[in-house]
Write an enzyme that holds these catalytic residues in place. Structure first.
Site, short mmCIF file in Angstrom:
data_model
loop_
_atom_site.label_atom_id
_atom_site.label_comp_id
_atom_site.label_asym_id
_atom_site.label_seq_id
_atom_site.Cartn_x
_atom_site.Cartn_y
_atom_site.Cartn_z
CE LYS A 170 -4.21 -1.79 2.12
NZ LYS A 170 -5.22 -1.59 3.18
CG ASP A 214 -8.56 0.37 3.88
OD1 ASP A 214 -9.37 -0.45 3.40
OD2 ASP A 214 -7.33 0.21 3.82
#
Length: 291
Positions: A71, A107
């Protein structure tokens, strides 16, 4: 679902992603809407992320999710960061726009979706996060937006917790972020917290126990474990003390729905994705953390 020369491609980039339930959710969504799209696992070893990301536009992918351990590198390699990806310095969703990689992070939206599904209110209250990695950053951002009064970040390596605080300290001055060491002494702050979120791979099992006094989670407080697919020892012990407990399944579903909309431009069929997730959990059995 029939794959042909017009099929549009998306997928998930990660290392060791045998556990992922994202293909089940997204392909169920495409079927539900009659879309000629397919979502595939893209196994990318460390050191090969640059080549993999460069290949997405070359292979005419519409985009991809990104999971551990890529990420942060995906954020560095994106041509542009938007929204929460820029705030967090991490990317979990890439969109290919005219050959360019645009990085997003869904997220925080996913965690907000979880809170709202279960009715957990954190406005004006204290929240404790166990862990200080990318998942904890996303949760911290989400609860700040919900008006949390204070966030305690408990981590064994306090320097990482300070990095989280520095990253987010300018987001909302009304929420204070404090750092505590993840040990018996630091964990005493749980006594004043309405919500406690386990953002680590640790689940409280023997050999990876969390140094908590579960009596501090009594009285109807909320305990959330970002791992999904069942009740972890952390959640079980919290429930035994009277806490309301939730796993991370709804976060996974809501972040996936947000990614779906970024790629396609249309609202995700949330219930179809949720049912696909539940069926995949039932078939697999056991908990995982897709962070």
């Amino acid at each position: 679902m029939e794959i042909d020369g017009n099929t549009q491609l998306v997928g998930i980039i990660g290392h060791g992603i045998h556990y992922t339930l994202s293909p089940a959710m997204h392909n169920a969504a495409f079927r539900a809407l009659g879309m000629n799209w397919v979502y595939v696992p893209l196994r990318v070893a460390p050191g090969k992320v640059t080549a993999a990301l460069r290949g997405l536009p070359a292979l005419d992918f519409r985009g991809a999710n990104v999971t551990l351990p890529h990420k942060l590198e995906a954020a560095r390699l994106s041509d542009e960061l938007r929204g929460d990806a820029e705030v967090l310095g991490a990317v979990n969703t890439l969109v290919v726009e005219e050959g360019r990689l645009v990085g997003h992070n869904t997220d925080p939206v996913g965690f907000l979706g979880l809170l709202r599904e279960v009715g957990a209110e954190v406005g004006g209250r204290a929240v404790a996060l166990i862990g200080a990695g990318g998942a904890a950053r996303s949760v911290a951002l989400a609860v700040m937006r919900e008006g949390a009064r204070i966030i305690y970040v408990l981590n064994r390596t306090e320097s990482r917790a300070h990095e989280l605080r520095e990253r987010l300290k300018g987001v909302d001055a009304s929420t204070e972020i404090r750092v505590e060491k993840l040990d018996k002494e630091g964990a005493r702050v749980l006594r004043e917290c309405h919500l406690v979120v386990n953002c680590t791979p640790l689940s409280g099992e023997e050999g990876e126990e969390l140094p908590l006094d579960y009596a501090d989670l009594s009285g109807g407080k909320w305990a959330i474990d970002l791992k999904y697919g069942g009740v972890s020892p952390f959640l079980r012990r919290a429930a035994e003390r009277g806490a309301r407990v939730v796993d991370g399944g709804e976060m996974l579903v809501h972040q996936a729905a947000a990614s779906f909309t970024l790629w396609t431009g249309i609202a995700a069929p949330l219930e179809a994705m949720r049912q696909a997730y539940r069926e995949a959990v039932r078939r697999r059995g056991g908990m995982e953390a897709e962070r």
